[in-house]
Write a protein that holds these residues in place. Structure first.
Motif, short mmCIF file in Angstrom:
data_model
loop_
_atom_site.label_atom_id
_atom_site.label_comp_id
_atom_site.label_asym_id
_atom_site.label_seq_id
_atom_site.Cartn_x
_atom_site.Cartn_y
_atom_site.Cartn_z
N MET A 1 7.04 -20.36 -21.74
CA MET A 1 8.47 -20.38 -21.49
C MET A 1 9.05 -21.72 -21.94
SD MET A 1 8.60 -17.42 -20.12
CE MET A 1 7.03 -16.65 -20.43
N THR A 2 10.25 -21.74 -22.37
CA THR A 2 10.85 -22.95 -22.90
C THR A 2 11.30 -23.88 -21.78
OG1 THR A 2 13.00 -21.89 -22.98
CG2 THR A 2 11.67 -21.79 -24.98
N ARG A 3 11.11 -25.20 -21.98
CA ARG A 3 11.61 -26.24 -21.09
C ARG A 3 11.26 -26.00 -19.63
NH1 ARG A 3 17.67 -27.47 -23.29
NH2 ARG A 3 17.19 -27.36 -25.50
N GLY A 4 10.04 -25.67 -19.36
CA GLY A 4 9.60 -25.52 -17.98
C GLY A 4 10.02 -24.23 -17.30
N GLY A 5 10.58 -23.29 -18.04
CA GLY A 5 10.97 -22.02 -17.44
C GLY A 5 9.75 -21.17 -17.10
N GLN A 6 9.94 -20.22 -16.21
CA GLN A 6 8.86 -19.32 -15.78
C GLN A 6 9.25 -17.87 -16.07
OE1 GLN A 6 5.97 -20.35 -14.51
NE2 GLN A 6 6.57 -22.50 -14.47
N GLY A 7 8.24 -17.04 -16.32
CA GLY A 7 8.49 -15.61 -16.42
C GLY A 7 8.59 -15.04 -15.02
N LEU A 8 9.64 -14.28 -14.76
CA LEU A 8 9.87 -13.73 -13.42
C LEU A 8 9.94 -12.20 -13.47
CD1 LEU A 8 12.71 -16.13 -12.17
CD2 LEU A 8 10.24 -16.36 -11.83
N ALA A 9 9.31 -11.56 -12.49
CA ALA A 9 9.36 -10.09 -12.35
C ALA A 9 10.03 -9.76 -11.03
CB ALA A 9 7.95 -9.51 -12.38
N ARG A 10 10.80 -8.68 -11.03
CA ARG A 10 11.49 -8.26 -9.81
C ARG A 10 10.49 -7.79 -8.76
NH1 ARG A 10 16.38 -5.98 -9.57
NH2 ARG A 10 15.86 -5.62 -7.38
N VAL A 11 10.63 -8.28 -7.54
CA VAL A 11 9.74 -7.93 -6.43
C VAL A 11 9.81 -6.43 -6.14
CG1 VAL A 11 9.30 -8.27 -3.97
CG2 VAL A 11 9.92 -10.23 -5.40
N ALA A 12 11.00 -5.88 -6.04
CA ALA A 12 11.16 -4.47 -5.71
C ALA A 12 10.60 -3.56 -6.80
CB ALA A 12 12.64 -4.14 -5.47
N VAL A 13 10.70 -3.99 -8.06
CA VAL A 13 10.16 -3.18 -9.16
C VAL A 13 8.64 -3.16 -9.10
CG1 VAL A 13 9.96 -3.02 -11.68
CG2 VAL A 13 12.17 -3.57 -10.64
N VAL A 14 8.03 -4.30 -8.77
CA VAL A 14 6.57 -4.34 -8.63
C VAL A 14 6.13 -3.40 -7.51
CG1 VAL A 14 4.58 -5.82 -8.10
CG2 VAL A 14 6.45 -6.70 -9.50
N VAL A 15 6.84 -3.41 -6.39
CA VAL A 15 6.50 -2.53 -5.27
C VAL A 15 6.64 -1.07 -5.68
CG1 VAL A 15 7.20 -1.81 -2.95
CG2 VAL A 15 7.05 -4.23 -3.49
N ARG A 16 7.73 -0.75 -6.38
CA ARG A 16 7.98 0.64 -6.79
C ARG A 16 7.04 1.13 -7.88
NH1 ARG A 16 13.07 3.29 -6.02
NH2 ARG A 16 12.67 4.38 -7.95
N ALA A 17 6.43 0.20 -8.63
CA ALA A 17 5.62 0.58 -9.79
C ALA A 17 4.49 1.53 -9.43
CB ALA A 17 5.07 -0.67 -10.48
N GLY A 18 3.90 1.35 -8.26
CA GLY A 18 2.80 2.22 -7.86
C GLY A 18 3.23 3.51 -7.17
N ALA A 19 4.50 3.59 -6.81
CA ALA A 19 4.96 4.73 -6.01
C ALA A 19 4.85 6.05 -6.78
CB ALA A 19 6.40 4.50 -5.57
N ALA A 20 5.37 6.12 -7.99
CA ALA A 20 5.37 7.38 -8.74
C ALA A 20 3.95 7.84 -9.10
CB ALA A 20 6.23 7.25 -10.00
N PRO A 21 3.07 6.95 -9.62
CA PRO A 21 1.71 7.43 -9.92
C PRO A 21 0.96 7.92 -8.69
CG PRO A 21 2.04 5.22 -10.83
CD PRO A 21 3.27 5.58 -10.09
N LEU A 22 1.08 7.18 -7.58
CA LEU A 22 0.38 7.61 -6.36
C LEU A 22 0.94 8.94 -5.86
CD1 LEU A 22 0.00 4.23 -4.44
CD2 LEU A 22 -1.85 5.69 -5.27
N TRP A 23 2.26 9.09 -5.90
CA TRP A 23 2.89 10.32 -5.43
C TRP A 23 2.42 11.51 -6.26
CZ3 TRP A 23 5.58 12.59 -1.67
CH2 TRP A 23 6.25 13.79 -1.96
N TRP A 24 2.55 11.41 -7.59
CA TRP A 24 2.23 12.56 -8.44
C TRP A 24 0.74 12.85 -8.50
CZ3 TRP A 24 5.76 15.84 -8.89
CH2 TRP A 24 7.09 15.46 -8.97
N LEU A 25 -0.10 11.81 -8.51
CA LEU A 25 -1.54 12.05 -8.46
C LEU A 25 -1.94 12.68 -7.13
CD1 LEU A 25 -2.91 8.80 -10.16
CD2 LEU A 25 -2.88 11.11 -11.12
N GLY A 26 -1.30 12.22 -6.05
CA GLY A 26 -1.57 12.81 -4.73
C GLY A 26 -1.15 14.26 -4.64
N VAL A 27 0.05 14.55 -5.15
CA VAL A 27 0.54 15.94 -5.13
C VAL A 27 -0.37 16.83 -5.98
CG1 VAL A 27 2.43 17.42 -5.92
CG2 VAL A 27 2.93 15.37 -4.59
N ALA A 28 -0.80 16.33 -7.15
CA ALA A 28 -1.69 17.11 -8.02
C ALA A 28 -3.03 17.35 -7.34
CB ALA A 28 -1.89 16.39 -9.35
#
Length: 194
Positions: free
Chosen positions: A1-28
């Motif tokens: 990252m330029t000039r001391g910047g950091q890469g940032l990811a949204r907290v809520a998106v990280v939490v939601r990322a596993g929701a759909a795969p777990l849901w659909w794999l579980g339903v299947a």
């Protein structure tokens, strides 16, 4: 990252990322498991699975809320040179890093249908539902404080993708309009002026 910047990811998106795969794999897995007679029989398997679904959803939704609140309260403002990761990139990175665990969980749920039909599949689906509920709760925190919460990508990697794990020392915050995801990690709806 330029000039001391950091890469940032949204907290809520990280939490939601596993929701759909777990849901659909579980339903299947539950859907396939219903067709297996199993040792306990279908009725007991499905009723036990329904109980497991409710318990798993509640436990996952409520787990570590105190830690999320503490990190949100102490969140520092993101710097000008910080790079905000897109919603799709964050979700794809999490799923790619956890794909083997998801596959193993699905196979285990299928295999357990020979003991208790559909039970483990409903347990998986309950974990997915719990993650959706937790992301919605994070969205309420964000709306109440009128901020979006972000986590450093390097800390996220070090903590095996857990946004409230030990490797995460602090969150960053931005205004509510930053990034391409709404509070709670949902896709931002674009409104067009009349």
């Amino acid at each position: 990252m330029t000039r001391g910047g950091q890469g940032l990811a949204r907290v809520a998106v990280v939490v939601r990322a596993g929701a759909a795969p777990l849901w659909w794999l579980g339903v299947a897995a539950a859907g396939i498991g219903v067709f297996v007679p199993g040792l306990t029989g279908r009725r007991i398997g499905v009723l036990g699975g329904a109980a497991l679904f409710i318990v798993a959803a509640a436990l996952v939704a409520w787990a570590r809320r105190g830690r999320y609140r503490a990190l949100a309260r102490s969140a520092a403002r993101a710097g000008r040179h910080d790079v905000l990761q897109d919603r799709a990139v964050t979700a794809r990175n999490w799923r790619r890093a956890h794909r083997w665990w998801l596959l193993l969980a699905f196979l285990a749920a299928l295999g357990s249908a020979f003991a208790a039909p559909a039970a483990a599949g409903l347990l998986l689906a309950g974990c997915g539902a719990g993650l959706w509920l937790k992301a919605a709760w994070i969205g309420r925190l964000e709306r109440d404080d009128d901020v979006l919460l972000w986590v450093r990508v390097d800390w996220l990697r070090a903590g095996a993708g857990r946004p409230a794990g030990r490797a995460v020392r602090a969150y960053r915050s931005t205004g509510i309009a930053a990034g391409d995801a709404a509070p709670g990690g949902t896709r931002r709806r674009l409104t067009t002026a009349a």
